[in-house]
Design a protein around this motif. Sequence first.
Motif, PDB file in Angstrom:
ATOM      1  N   GLY B 244       0.826  -1.200   0.000  1.00 66.10           N
ATOM      2  CA  GLY B 244       0.000   0.000   0.000  1.00 66.10           C
ATOM      3  C   GLY B 244       0.866   1.258   0.000  1.00 66.10           C
ATOM      4  N   TYR B 245       1.923   1.209   0.794  1.00 62.99           N
ATOM      5  CA  TYR B 245       2.802   2.378   0.936  1.00 62.99           C
ATOM      6  C   TYR B 245       3.559   2.655  -0.364  1.00 62.99           C
ATOM      7  CZ  TYR B 245       6.304   5.409   3.237  1.00 62.99           C
ATOM      8  OH  TYR B 245       7.102   6.462   3.616  1.00 62.99           O
ATOM      9  N   SER B 250       4.433   5.639  -5.406  1.00 60.78           N
ATOM     10  CA  SER B 250       4.556   5.642  -6.867  1.00 60.78           C
ATOM     11  C   SER B 250       3.535   6.590  -7.491  1.00 60.78           C
ATOM     12  CB  SER B 250       4.348   4.227  -7.422  1.00 60.78           C
ATOM     13  OG  SER B 250       5.271   3.345  -6.829  1.00 60.78           O
ATOM     14  N   GLU B 251       2.352   6.625  -6.874  1.00 59.69           N
ATOM     15  CA  GLU B 251       1.296   7.500  -7.383  1.00 59.69           C
ATOM     16  C   GLU B 251       1.694   8.982  -7.246  1.00 59.69           C
ATOM     17  OE1 GLU B 251      -3.001   7.910  -5.843  1.00 59.69           O
ATOM     18  OE2 GLU B 251      -2.761   5.802  -6.425  1.00 59.69           O
ATOM     19  N   ILE B 252       2.228   9.351  -6.075  1.00 65.33           N
ATOM     20  CA  ILE B 252       2.609  10.762  -5.917  1.00 65.33           C
ATOM     21  C   ILE B 252       3.843  11.071  -6.768  1.00 65.33           C
ATOM     22  CG2 ILE B 252       4.125  10.656  -3.860  1.00 65.33           C
ATOM     23  CD1 ILE B 252       2.503  13.224  -2.980  1.00 65.33           C
ATOM     24  N   ARG B 253       4.680  10.065  -6.970  1.00 67.36           N
ATOM     25  CA  ARG B 253       5.834  10.265  -7.870  1.00 67.36           C
ATOM     26  C   ARG B 253       5.360  10.691  -9.260  1.00 67.36           C
ATOM     27  NH1 ARG B 253       8.487   9.360 -12.063  1.00 67.36           N
ATOM     28  NH2 ARG B 253      10.757   9.130 -12.063  1.00 67.36           N
ATOM     29  N   GLU B 254       4.298  10.032  -9.749  1.00 61.07           N
ATOM     30  CA  GLU B 254       3.751  10.396 -11.066  1.00 61.07           C
ATOM     31  C   GLU B 254       3.212  11.823 -11.070  1.00 61.07           C
ATOM     32  OE1 GLU B 254       4.379   8.739 -13.912  1.00 61.07           O
ATOM     33  OE2 GLU B 254       5.573   7.771 -12.350  1.00 61.07           O
ATOM     34  N   LYS B 255       2.557  12.177  -9.964  1.00 59.60           N
ATOM     35  CA  LYS B 255       2.007  13.539  -9.881  1.00 59.60           C
ATOM     36  C   LYS B 255       3.118  14.589  -9.865  1.00 59.60           C
ATOM     37  CE  LYS B 255      -2.293  12.030  -7.778  1.00 59.60           C
ATOM     38  NZ  LYS B 255      -3.205  12.068  -6.621  1.00 59.60           N
ATOM     39  N   VAL B 256       4.214  14.280  -9.175  1.00 59.42           N
ATOM     40  CA  VAL B 256       5.360  15.197  -9.182  1.00 59.42           C
ATOM     41  C   VAL B 256       5.932  15.294 -10.597  1.00 59.42           C
ATOM     42  CG1 VAL B 256       7.723  15.576  -8.335  1.00 59.42           C
ATOM     43  CG2 VAL B 256       5.948  14.805  -6.744  1.00 59.42           C
TER      44      VAL B 256
END
Lengths: 282, 282
Positions: B244-245, B250-256
């Motif tokens: 989950g972590y 990875s999701e916030i990495r894409e947003k960055v």
Amino acid sequence: MKKIHITGLGLLGGSFALAAKRKFPELTITGWDISTQNLHEAHTLGMIDSSQELPDPDADLVILATPGDTLVGLLERTLENIGNETLVIDLGSTKENLCKALENHPKRAQYLAAHPIAGTEYSGPRAAFAELLDRKVMILCELEKTDLHLKEKAYELFDALNLKLRFMDPQEHDRHLAFVSHLSHISSFMLGKTVLQKMEDDKNIFDMAGSGFASTVRLAKSSPAMWAPILTENKDNILAALDGYISNLSEIREKVANGDASSIHADFQEINKIRDILDLEK
Amino acid sequence: MKKIHITGLGLLGGSFALAAKRKFPELTITGWDISTQNLHEAHTLGMIDSSQELPDPDADLVILATPGDTLVGLLERTLENIGNETLVIDLGSTKENLCKALENHPKRAQYLAAHPIAGTEYSGPRAAFAELLDRKVMILCELEKTDLHLKEKAYELFDALNLKLRFMDPQEHDRHLAFVSHLSHISSFMLGKTVLQKMEDDKNIFDMAGSGFASTVRLAKSSPAMWAPILTENKDNILAALDGYISNLSEIREKVANGDASSIHADFQEINKIRDILDLEK
């Protein structure tokens, strides 16, 4: 030093105001905040003597303590509206884009790029306190581009506040901060998110959270208005830090999956080195 | 209560000894540690009255405060060597495997599975202090399997130490702890690793580390001997928490990478909910 103007009266701007008032009781502080509530609170808390959007022409210092995504525009507007004897200082958490944007500004010599390594997870004027900055590190970038005489005004304030000055170029600043500050905030926010998601089907998940959890998740209480812009302002360095972090997490995930306790033990022992480094820093 | 034996005289076992001595000055505490240095220090620090590997047959309580991978064997050996009036308590951080291993033990009624939510990042007898356990949560599992009369002895000690008792089944315990304790330690260790790796080509990386970094990386100072076994003992729950972590990271990495500050802002605002939850817990 007779007059300071502070734009952004939250945790950092408010703490600067309180500390400056304490050290220079005769000082006049004018101030502004985009939030009328913050502005009202800053008045009530004795941070500012008068609220006004623009500094007086005879202000010695103008301190900009607003979120990173507002700073370029605010800096340009502020530089347009100051006298010749005013120095403008920003306190933003990223420095490279800002210094680049101001590079060829006709009033570049009236600007000083600064970043105090001080903060808490709380925000707004009520979170501010005079001791926040005491004996903290204050990073200054591209010092050579700031007027020598105006810099003296900044030193007078910084020394009075017991700030420990450090000098580095904006690229180095942003690269370092990505690893020792920005990554910590992201790891903490995502830890909070992971446990909140688990709470959706397991309501009592927080019941047994101890001091270790509180410590690692503390920064997830931080202000989104301040932190979301930092992530995109310092994009490349943050991607490098995040990639390293995710790769380390994936590696230990495999060791857990394989039940490889001895390799995990060896890793943890190596990482324990950080004890000496952190204790050295104190 | 007249006599307690403690095996493992580190942070937790040592703190139990100091607190018990303070509350019951007449109490005799015997103790043992596999490290002769720890054993010597525990003596010097006044934690134990005599050092011996096995409890006396008339000991009221035996407390096992050793790393998770030693507990099944130690529990079995200890249960073999006690009188009828002795209760054995382990303080391990995972409970499911332990309770399962003891399920059909002929002396199961003389065992109590416990886990105090208390600790620091330090270890060994010198890290122990009498107040560590004061007003902390103490989780007890499978209470119904422990002899009623013997349980009273545990309650007498726990109440005297101001421990707040909570009851849950071992599966629930391990699932919760994976998210609110074990994941925090892994995230902290890997954060430390990531910054140490960066230090290899950037020696001054720690110079600007502030209180936020210190807070998130504090647990990376923890004892490898204690933490490596926890990761493999609680494997399935930890893999779920880690997955989950990593997925959130990875999701916030894409947003960055996409420069999507507004979506990051929305995420952070949602995660700020944790303020209310954590403040409620206090």
